[in-house]
Design a protein around this motif. Structure first.
Motif, PDB file in Angstrom:
ATOM      1  N   CYS A 171       0.843  -1.337  -0.035  1.00 46.88           N
ATOM      2  CA  CYS A 171       0.025   0.068   0.041  1.00 46.88           C
ATOM      3  C   CYS A 171       1.103   1.242  -0.151  1.00 46.88           C
ATOM      4  CB  CYS A 171      -0.964  -0.038   1.224  1.00 46.88           C
ATOM      5  SG  CYS A 171      -1.667   1.303   1.601  1.00 46.88           S
ATOM      6  N   VAL A 176      -2.918   6.725   0.093  1.00 46.04           N
ATOM      7  CA  VAL A 176      -3.902   6.128   0.918  1.00 46.04           C
ATOM      8  C   VAL A 176      -3.846   6.393   2.209  1.00 46.04           C
ATOM      9  CG1 VAL A 176      -5.105   3.768   1.527  1.00 46.04           C
ATOM     10  CG2 VAL A 176      -3.873   3.936  -0.894  1.00 46.04           C
ATOM     11  N   TYR A 191     -11.409   2.629  -0.804  1.00 43.68           N
ATOM     12  CA  TYR A 191     -10.589   1.919  -1.713  1.00 43.68           C
ATOM     13  C   TYR A 191     -11.008   1.870  -3.013  1.00 43.68           C
ATOM     14  CZ  TYR A 191      -8.651   0.891   2.888  1.00 43.68           C
ATOM     15  OH  TYR A 191      -8.246   1.296   4.035  1.00 43.68           O
ATOM     16  N   ASN A 240     -13.986  -1.404  -6.215  1.00 47.35           N
ATOM     17  CA  ASN A 240     -12.547  -1.290  -5.816  1.00 47.35           C
ATOM     18  C   ASN A 240     -11.558  -1.892  -6.554  1.00 47.35           C
ATOM     19  OD1 ASN A 240     -14.129  -0.313  -3.616  1.00 47.35           O
ATOM     20  ND2 ASN A 240     -13.288  -1.541  -1.891  1.00 47.35           N
TER      21      ASN A 240
END
Length: 383
Positions: A171, A176, A191, A240
């Protein structure tokens, strides 16, 4: 596998003229015999060929090893290739480095008898099983074959695990706000359009394993992978899942900020991106803990059979196993090397943390799962 389409690129390339094939193969056959006229192509151990010295001599006379789908930045293959070339003076030719496991099998079947056929294969376990069932692989036992754990090698020594890891969530913490750490998290609306695989599960070993991991996280099992397909169908339906195949380039451009991939690839990205100011975080999800290895094998009709067998010996030496370990991959001989005192402890300490003992699906379970994914993936992501 790295920059373009990791383990999922489409194999291309035409056939070479038959006259060139015949002349090349006849030359290779002379180089592939020992002083007693025995062929490396039928040797099941180095001793069968007269020992390691005889194998090294024949491999050097062949002078070339044809490999396929081995990117230099996948599990530290660049260092392995360089180490083998330096040690033995044998040129390693890597075709289609970003190819998929299925592409490797296709190359073996379509180029049988040609001097440009792959000598060695690096396959996702389900694909190794499939290749063995098709009688495409040679029997060969490396010196430390006995130390490879049961369940991680073919009983006929046609393939055996080399290195592996766990499916992980990588990630970009810069893009994020809160990085997901479980499969359940991936379904959250925050997401949207961010979750990617590094290939198509029908061709890519890591993408295949990601579906398996999702199945384990969703009430499935090694015998029941349908919940994994249902998970991705839901991920696609809520927006997503993105069909963009992740690479280091798509990550740095922000196109795939969340990636399901092997922990050793995501861990390498952490090092790679640090200099670019990108905070890449890696977690092995507890709700979908799936471990699998990539298997090594020799083409039954390898044009350079001695070099192919020497390559296997190198990969399963302490030097080769530790080079995989330095690439964050977990070598198959890790436990045996730890007992012998040959394991690189510093490299082992850098591996992503995982609790518990890994379980690995059987050959038959992999085979059934492969069939289920082949039949259901397109439907799942097109809903």
């Amino acid at each position: 596998m790295t920059e373009i389409l990791p383990r999922s690129a489409v194999l291309t390339g035409g056939l070479i003229a038959a006259t060139l094939v015949l002349s090349a193969c006849s030359a290779g056959s002379d180089a592939s015999t020992n002083a007693d006229g025995e062929s490396a192509a039928t040797a099941i151990t180095a001793e069968d060929f007269g020992g390691m010295d005889a194998l090294v001599k024949a491999a050097k006379e062949e002078g070339t090893l044809n490999a396929i789908a081995l990117p230099r930045d996948w599990a530290n293959y660049g260092a392995l290739i360089d180490g083998f070339e330096k040690k033995y003076g044998i040129k390693v030719k890597v075709e289609n480095p970003n190819g998929a496991s299925q592409d490797e099998i296709n190359a073996v079947t379509s180029r049988k008898g040609q001097d440009r056929a792959p000598d060695v294969l690096d396959l996702g376990s389900s694909f190794a099983y499939s290749a063995a069932q098709q009688d495409l692989l040679a029997q060969y036992m490396v010196a430390d074959f006995i130390d490879i754990p049961d369940g991680q090698k073919d009983t006929m020594s046609r393939w055996y695990n080399g290195y592996g890891g766990y499916i992980s969530i990588g990630c970009d913490a810069n893009r994020v706000k809160t990085c997901p750490t479980t499969f359940k998290d991936l379904l959250k609306p925050e997401y949207k359009g961010q979750v990617a695989l590094n290939g198509n599960p029908t061709k890519s070993g890591s993408a295949f394993a990601s579906v398996y991991a999702a199945a384990l996280a969703s009430g499935g099992s090694f015998d029941y992978i349908q919940p994994g397909l249902d998970f991705f169908a839901k991920l696609k339906k809520n927006g997503n899942y993105t069909p963009v195949q992740s690479t280091s380039a798509t990550i740095t451009k922000g196109r795939t900020p969340i990636v399901l991939d092997w922990d050793y690839l995501n861990a390498r990205y952490t090092d790679e991106f640090k200099s670019k100011g990108l905070d890449w975080q890696v977690t092995v999800p507890e709700d979908g803990k799936f471990s699998q290895y990539y298997s090594q094998a020799i083409n039954k009709d390898a044009p350079h059979p001695a070099a192919a067998r020497l390559w296997q010996e190198y990969l399963y030496s302490a030097e080769g196993q530790n080079l995989w370990l330095k690439g964050y991959a977990r070598p198959a001989l890790m436990a045996a090397m730890e007992k012998k005192g040959t394991l690189d402890k510093a490299a082992a300490a850098k591996l992503p943390k995982v609790s518990g003992t890994p379980r690995i699906p059987t050959e038959s379970q992999l085979g059934y799962a492969k069939d289920d994914i082949a039949q259901g993936w397109s439907k799942a992501v097109s809903r």
